[in-house]
Design a protein around this motif. Structure first.
Motif, PDB file in Angstrom:
ATOM      1  N   ARG A 116       0.852  -1.196   0.000  1.00 33.11           N
ATOM      2  CA  ARG A 116       0.000   0.000   0.000  1.00 33.11           C
ATOM      3  C   ARG A 116       0.881   1.236   0.000  1.00 33.11           C
ATOM      4  N   PRO A 117       1.046   1.871  -1.146  1.00 32.56           N
ATOM      5  CA  PRO A 117       1.807   3.124  -1.162  1.00 32.56           C
ATOM      6  C   PRO A 117       1.048   4.194  -0.378  1.00 32.56           C
ATOM      7  N   LEU A 118       1.694   5.314  -0.133  1.00 31.01           N
ATOM      8  CA  LEU A 118       1.068   6.389   0.626  1.00 31.01           C
ATOM      9  C   LEU A 118      -0.266   6.810  -0.004  1.00 31.01           C
ATOM     10  N   ALA A 119      -0.277   6.983  -1.320  1.00 31.01           N
ATOM     11  CA  ALA A 119      -1.531   7.352  -1.993  1.00 31.01           C
ATOM     12  C   ALA A 119      -2.579   6.260  -1.797  1.00 31.01           C
ATOM     13  N   GLY A 120      -2.161   5.003  -1.777  1.00 30.15           N
ATOM     14  CA  GLY A 120      -3.084   3.902  -1.561  1.00 30.15           C
ATOM     15  C   GLY A 120      -3.656   3.892  -0.154  1.00 30.15           C
ATOM     16  N   GLN A 121      -2.867   4.323   0.811  1.00 32.74           N
ATOM     17  CA  GLN A 121      -3.363   4.421   2.182  1.00 32.74           C
ATOM     18  C   GLN A 121      -4.383   5.551   2.308  1.00 32.74           C
ATOM     19  N   ILE A 122      -4.158   6.624   1.568  1.00 35.84           N
ATOM     20  CA  ILE A 122      -5.077   7.763   1.613  1.00 35.84           C
ATOM     21  C   ILE A 122      -6.382   7.432   0.897  1.00 35.84           C
ATOM     22  N   TRP A 123      -6.293   6.843  -0.300  1.00 35.65           N
ATOM     23  CA  TRP A 123      -7.486   6.588  -1.112  1.00 35.65           C
ATOM     24  C   TRP A 123      -7.944   5.129  -1.089  1.00 35.65           C
ATOM     25  N   ASN A 124      -7.408   4.346  -0.168  1.00 37.51           N
ATOM     26  CA  ASN A 124      -7.861   2.985   0.095  1.00 37.51           C
ATOM     27  C   ASN A 124      -7.719   2.035  -1.102  1.00 37.51           C
ATOM     28  N   ARG A 143      -2.775  -4.963  -9.549  1.00 34.10           N
ATOM     29  CA  ARG A 143      -2.554  -3.593  -9.110  1.00 34.10           C
ATOM     30  C   ARG A 143      -3.871  -2.827  -8.996  1.00 34.10           C
ATOM     31  N   PHE A 144      -3.864  -1.833  -8.116  1.00 32.61           N
ATOM     32  CA  PHE A 144      -4.995  -0.931  -7.883  1.00 32.61           C
ATOM     33  C   PHE A 144      -6.252  -1.678  -7.445  1.00 32.61           C
ATOM     34  N   VAL A 145      -6.125  -2.428  -6.371  1.00 34.55           N
ATOM     35  CA  VAL A 145      -7.251  -3.150  -5.779  1.00 34.55           C
ATOM     36  C   VAL A 145      -7.858  -2.267  -4.692  1.00 34.55           C
ATOM     37  N   GLY A 146      -9.119  -1.920  -4.846  1.00 36.67           N
ATOM     38  CA  GLY A 146      -9.815  -1.130  -3.836  1.00 36.67           C
ATOM     39  C   GLY A 146     -10.143  -1.972  -2.617  1.00 36.67           C
ATOM     40  N   ARG A 147     -10.177  -1.332  -1.448  1.00 36.29           N
ATOM     41  CA  ARG A 147     -10.429  -1.995  -0.171  1.00 36.29           C
ATOM     42  C   ARG A 147      -9.582  -3.265  -0.035  1.00 36.29           C
ATOM     43  N   PRO A 148      -8.256  -3.147  -0.104  1.00 40.98           N
ATOM     44  CA  PRO A 148      -7.388  -4.323  -0.168  1.00 40.98           C
ATOM     45  C   PRO A 148      -7.437  -5.219   1.065  1.00 40.98           C
ATOM     46  N   GLU A 149      -7.612  -4.649   2.260  1.00 41.46           N
ATOM     47  CA  GLU A 149      -7.659  -5.502   3.454  1.00 41.46           C
ATOM     48  C   GLU A 149      -8.887  -6.403   3.418  1.00 41.46           C
ATOM     49  N   GLU A 150     -10.024  -5.853   2.993  1.00 40.54           N
ATOM     50  CA  GLU A 150     -11.241  -6.661   2.882  1.00 40.54           C
ATOM     51  C   GLU A 150     -11.060  -7.759   1.845  1.00 40.54           C
TER      52      GLU A 150
END
Length: 178
Positions: A116-124, A143-150
């Motif tokens: 999770r890059p910084l931008a990914g942490q901000i925009w999930n 790449r670019f998976v939304g809501r990655p923890e879920e």
């Protein structure tokens, strides 16, 4: 035929006779195409430059058309990229005219890494890396998976429910030691 060019139709890749069902269908996060949307927006001012360009109006016209068509195409390519988690496997379908399919059975997934890059942490959003015993994999980086923890928990849950990983049950004696 036209429907296949507009939507990836992941259902046609399912093993329905074997009882395969979709657990999660993942579209790319909007951050994957934000640059192309910005280029699309920039095409309007480029077209507007035709007025002061005079007899060289064709230069901004060509640049505006190139920006417009490229951005529309790239946005559609991102739209056609799908990552699918089923009760049996994970697969990715991408491409518009030439569709590519990469599949990995749940039994082959040894490790899942999430970046999770910084931008990914901000925009999930985040990027998955799947590791398996195979040397050459068709499905490695998503790449670019939304809501990655879920999504990670969903995959882990499917693996667990399929009985592919053992659950360690602590013994009562071990609990008493703590």
């Amino acid at each position: 035929m036209l429907a296949r060019l507009l939507e990836p139709q992941v259902e046609r890749h399912l093993l329905v006779d074997e009882g395969e069902i979709i657990v999660d269908e993942v579209r790319k996060h909007w951050a994957a195409s934000i640059g192309w949307y910005l280029l699309l927006a920039a095409s309007t001012p480029i077209f507007a430059l035709m007025i002061p360009a005079g007899r060289f109006f064709w230069l901004p016209l060509a640049a505006g058309l190139a920006a417009f068509l490229t951005s529309i195409w790239k946005i559609h390519v991102v739209h056609m990229d799908r990552f699918v988690v089923t009760n049996m496997r994970v697969f990715r379908v991408h491409g518009v005219f030439n569709q590519m399919l990469a599949t990995m059975p749940m039994t082959r997934i040894l490790d899942i890494s999430l970046h999770r890059p910084l931008a990914g942490q901000i925009w999930n959003y985040g990027h998955f890396t799947f590791e398996s015993a195979a040397q050459d994999q068709g499905l490695r980086d998503i790449r670019f998976v939304g809501r990655p923890e879920e999504r990670d928990l969903t995959i882990q849950r499917v693996i667990q429910r399929a009985g592919l990983r053992r659950t360690m049950r602590p013994s009562e004696k071990a609990d008493a030691d703590y």
